[in-house]
Design a protein around this motif. Structure first.
Motif, PDB file in Angstrom:
ATOM      1  N   THR A  65       0.840  -1.200   0.000  1.00 33.95           N
ATOM      2  CA  THR A  65       0.000   0.000   0.000  1.00 33.95           C
ATOM      3  C   THR A  65       0.877   1.253   0.000  1.00 33.95           C
TER       4      THR A  65
ATOM      5  N   GLU B 171      -3.476   0.107  -4.066  1.00 32.78           N
ATOM      6  CA  GLU B 171      -4.265   0.582  -2.925  1.00 32.78           C
ATOM      7  C   GLU B 171      -3.472   1.702  -2.279  1.00 32.78           C
TER       8      GLU B 171
ATOM      9  N   LYS C  11      -8.011   1.588  -4.640  1.00 30.41           N
ATOM     10  CA  LYS C  11      -8.764   1.865  -3.404  1.00 30.41           C
ATOM     11  C   LYS C  11      -8.082   3.016  -2.681  1.00 30.41           C
TER      12      LYS C  11
ATOM     13  N   THR D  81      -8.016   4.891   0.949  1.00 30.50           N
ATOM     14  CA  THR D  81      -8.444   4.936   2.353  1.00 30.50           C
ATOM     15  C   THR D  81      -7.950   6.238   2.962  1.00 30.50           C
TER      16      THR D  81
END
Ligand code: R5P
Length: 289
Positions: A2, A50, A81, A83
């Protein structure tokens, strides 16, 4: 792995997360044009990746637009993605219409942010009249707590603590901290009279005279809550009163005022960067995955 994109204030926390091996560094730029508008540029290749954005949402008016620009751009460039890790989540305290015509900003702010992000992670959000973050945020939310760090700090620094919560809302983490350090706790009654003014009722604390009061709260903003409580406790003869909080907002000269009221030590978590930071939330993110 990530990729972590870090807003400027959070660089120390970001570096420690990257150094601990949890993330690859995400490179981006944010500057202002001469007219004050933001220029945001993603430098790292994020296609199919991500990503996590680390952005504490104190001073949210200044940060929210660049944050949305960054999220949208990451998505447009192919991030799989996004976050948002917001160690402090702003606009949670205006959770009802206190006066006729007030904007209830907690759900409005959530409605602005959540369509852009895929997940939200935060620490001790001010959940009072709103029971769960998912009640206002449309994305999956993870709520972490600094209570274990507070308990650890108290265990290492205070021999006979008495944990004090300044208002009913604080009982959720005060009870937890008190249980962990095996100390009694007292929850006070607070009435807010204005932005900076609170009324607090302190019962007779004579039964606890051999203990050191440790105030525990989620946020110190104007420090009005802590100042009033410290003053009342010192008035009952306690020579030292420790103040612990997760989020060090400290508006204006609030920190100096709290010190002047005789509080000390004053210790906060590094969800908001401040000289009082003495508890590192970095580990909390890893512990909870
Ligand atoms: C409110 O209920 C919070 O838990 C804190 O007690 C409050 O935000 C502290 O604000 P101030 O430092 O301005 O008294």
């Amino acid at each position: 792995m990530t990729r972590l994109f870090v807003f400027p204030e959070q660089e120390a926390l970001g570096r420690s997360l990257v150094a601990a091996g949890g993330f690859a560094e995400g490179k981006w730029e944010w500057r202002h044009f001469p007219d004050g508008e933001s220029h945001v540029r993603v430098v790292s290749d994020v296609k199919g990746e991500e990503v996590v954005i680390l952005c504490s949402l104190n001073q949210p008016d200044a940060k929210t637009l660049p944050l949305v620009f960054l999220v949208r751009t990451l998505k447009e460039l192919g991030a799989a993605k996004v976050t948002l890790v917001a160690p402090y989540l702003g606009y949670m305290r205006q959770d009802t219409r206190f006066q006729e015509g007030d904007a209830v900003t907690a759900p409005i702010f959530a409605a602005l942010l959540s369509p852009h992000i895929d997940a939200l992670v935060t620490v001790d959000p001010h959940l009072h009249r709103i029971a769960r973050l998912e009640d206002i945020y449309e994305c999956p939310c993870t709520v972490l707590s600094a209570a274990p760090l507070m308990a650890e700090w108290i265990g290492a620094h205070v021999a006979r603590p008495l944990i004090i919560g300044p208002d009913m809302e604080s009982e959720q983490w005060v009870a937890d901290v008190a249980r962990t350090v095996d100390a009694p706790y007292v929850i006070l009654h607070k009435t807010r009279k204005g932005d900076r003014e609170v009324e607090i009722i302190l019962p007779d604390m004579a039964a606890h005279k051999d203990r050191m009061p440790v105030l525990v709260d989620d946020i110190i903003s104007t420090a009005g809550t802590m100042i009033k409580t410290v003053t009342l406790l010192r008035g009952q003869g306690f020579p030292q009163v420790a103040c612990l909080a997760t989020h060090a907002l400290f508006a204006g000269d609030a920190y100096v005022q709290l010190q002047a009221a005789g509080a000390g030590p004053i210790v906060t978590a590094n969800t908001v960067v401040h000289p009082s930071n003495g508890m590192d939330v970095g580990g909390v993110f890893f512990l909870h995955g």
